[in-house]
Design an enzyme around this catalytic site. Structure first.
Site, short mmCIF file in Angstrom:
data_model
loop_
_atom_site.label_atom_id
_atom_site.label_comp_id
_atom_site.label_asym_id
_atom_site.label_seq_id
_atom_site.Cartn_x
_atom_site.Cartn_y
_atom_site.Cartn_z
N LYS B 73 22.64 -20.60 -151.23
CA LYS B 73 21.42 -19.87 -151.63
C LYS B 73 21.63 -18.36 -151.66
O LYS B 73 21.02 -17.66 -152.48
CB LYS B 73 20.26 -20.22 -150.68
CG LYS B 73 19.82 -21.66 -150.79
CD LYS B 73 18.63 -21.96 -149.88
CE LYS B 73 18.38 -23.46 -149.84
NZ LYS B 73 17.19 -23.82 -149.05
N ASN B 94 16.71 -20.39 -154.36
CA ASN B 94 16.92 -21.84 -154.38
C ASN B 94 16.52 -22.48 -155.70
O ASN B 94 16.56 -23.70 -155.82
CB ASN B 94 16.22 -22.53 -153.19
CG ASN B 94 14.74 -22.74 -153.40
OD1 ASN B 94 14.11 -22.01 -154.16
ND2 ASN B 94 14.18 -23.71 -152.70
#
Lengths: 264, 264
Positions: B73, B94
């Site tokens: 991420k 994300n």
């Protein structure tokens, strides 16, 4: 098809364009029938970006294999660490797998699929006089497989003389008299095959005139969309037996099953 | 799920490992319900090869979006041409989509998904005194969303003091007195959240002792596998209300629908 989870293994079919590919509709049911948690997805790799796409796919740890369609079958040979004898002869690969040691092995099932497709429909090509239109990648693969299947004679036509000579050079050196060039199907042809793109567009001319063939000559096309090409329609209207393109793909499925080591 | 064809659009969820991801099981039914011919597949991008994988996915012309899980991420921010304000604040994305002009836009729905998950179960966090265990990426995302949702006070614990200070520095500058560090949940906690990995392994110690919380304190976990973590089991055995991790993901689905511009 079964649901996809984080454990599902990946396969990709590479093409440019890719919207026309039939492989996902055939191979995903094969995975399901084999009890294999895997999915084949279409990957549109633009010609100029094939190398980037393939490097990314190879770096993807849960991707196990690739299928390849136009125009990438030649270029993909450079991405294989090893080629099967057929793929090496053709200079063209349409299926690659990741080996247990991480190397990539490429094969080509187009020609074998075509010959198996004929046989599955009761048309053993052994001993036949065959006329093939088209000396491109598909034509070359089919010519090699027909010769391996024992045809009596193979004549090939293509308006591109350089491409035609290249095909003959690849195939003909150890087969004097069995394979040669011709402007079109000779009058004693027993099987006439279209391996040109003519027929993809309804406005295309026919690749050859089925009226010039003997009444019992089989007319085959490798075009899958439309299923009934203008050539096959014209041949059927003349009462000639016909053989559509889909069998070349469906008869590759058992070969994929073995190549990708699917159970059953 | 519906069959995949050559026209099916692609989405990938990137992780290392990726076997644990739940997104395909949730998002593929969302595509089907939206009438969108698309498929989300798991892509195992080993940490050292993330850049290669992402370059290949971006070069894939029929791929429209990416979801991202641990540990990618943070690194994926460098692959976005533009970040949402939340993703920029967190330094973590994300979800990324390809814009019509070809640029990639990244957002982060983890924190919002968690807060929406609480609300969907009747647990509005506004005005509550919240204790959060874990100042990693998930903890930071949840902390930011809880503050935005109007919690009365947020205390955060993490054995890694540097990470804890970094989280407080990102969040705390304009919120004096509302957010601070604590070794564990204070005794007047109304909502205690585990955002550490403790509980993934059955041998892990509990991230905090639910017996030290008030009888009506809600105990929440963001771990999805197992669904009932040792923390939630211990809290339930003490009669405390509990909130499992799955809601954080399921409540991101409407956000994905909007982000990826799915109809309906």
């Amino acid at each position: 098809m079964p649901p996809i989870s984080g454990r599902t293994r990946l396969f990709a079919v590479l093409g440019d364009p890719v919207a026309q590919v039939k492989a996902p509709a055939l191979v995903n049911p094969l995975f399901a029938a084999s009890g294999v948690d895997a999915v084949l997805v279409p990957v549109h790799a633009p010609a100029g970006r094939l190398d980037e796409v393939v490097r990314g796919l190879k770096a993807t740890a849960n991707l196990d294999g690739l299928l390849v369609t136009v125009p990438h079958k030649l270029a993909m040979c450079a991405h294989a660490d090893e080629l099967s004898p057929v793929a090496a002869l053709l200079g063209s690969t349409n299926a690659l797998r990741r080996e247990p040691d991480g190397r990539w092995y490429g094969d080509n099932f187009d020609g074998t699929g075509f010959v198996r497709g004929l046989a599955a429909q009761g048309h053993d090509p052994a001993g036949r006089r065959v006329a093939l239109a088209g000396a491109g990648g598909a034509g070359l693969a089919i010519a090699a497989a027909l010769l391996a299947a024992g045809v009596a004679r193979l004549t090939v036509s293509d308006p591109d003389r350089g491409r035609l000579d290249a095909l003959l050079a690849r195939l003909g050196t150890d087969r004097p008299g069995r394979v040669g060039a011709a402007p079109g199907p000779p009058p004693d042809t027993g099987l006439a095959v279209n391996a040109t793109p003519l027929g993809l567009d309804p406005a295309d001319p026919l690749p050859f005139d089925p009226a010039l063939l003997p009444p019992d000559a089989l007319v085959a096309d490798i075009i899958m969309t439309p299923a009934e090409t203008p050539l096959l329609r014209a041949a059927a209207a003349l009462g000639r037996p016909t053989h559509p393109g889909v069998h070349m793909l469906t008869e590759q499925l058992p070969l994929y099953r073995e190549f990708f080591r699917l159970p059953g």
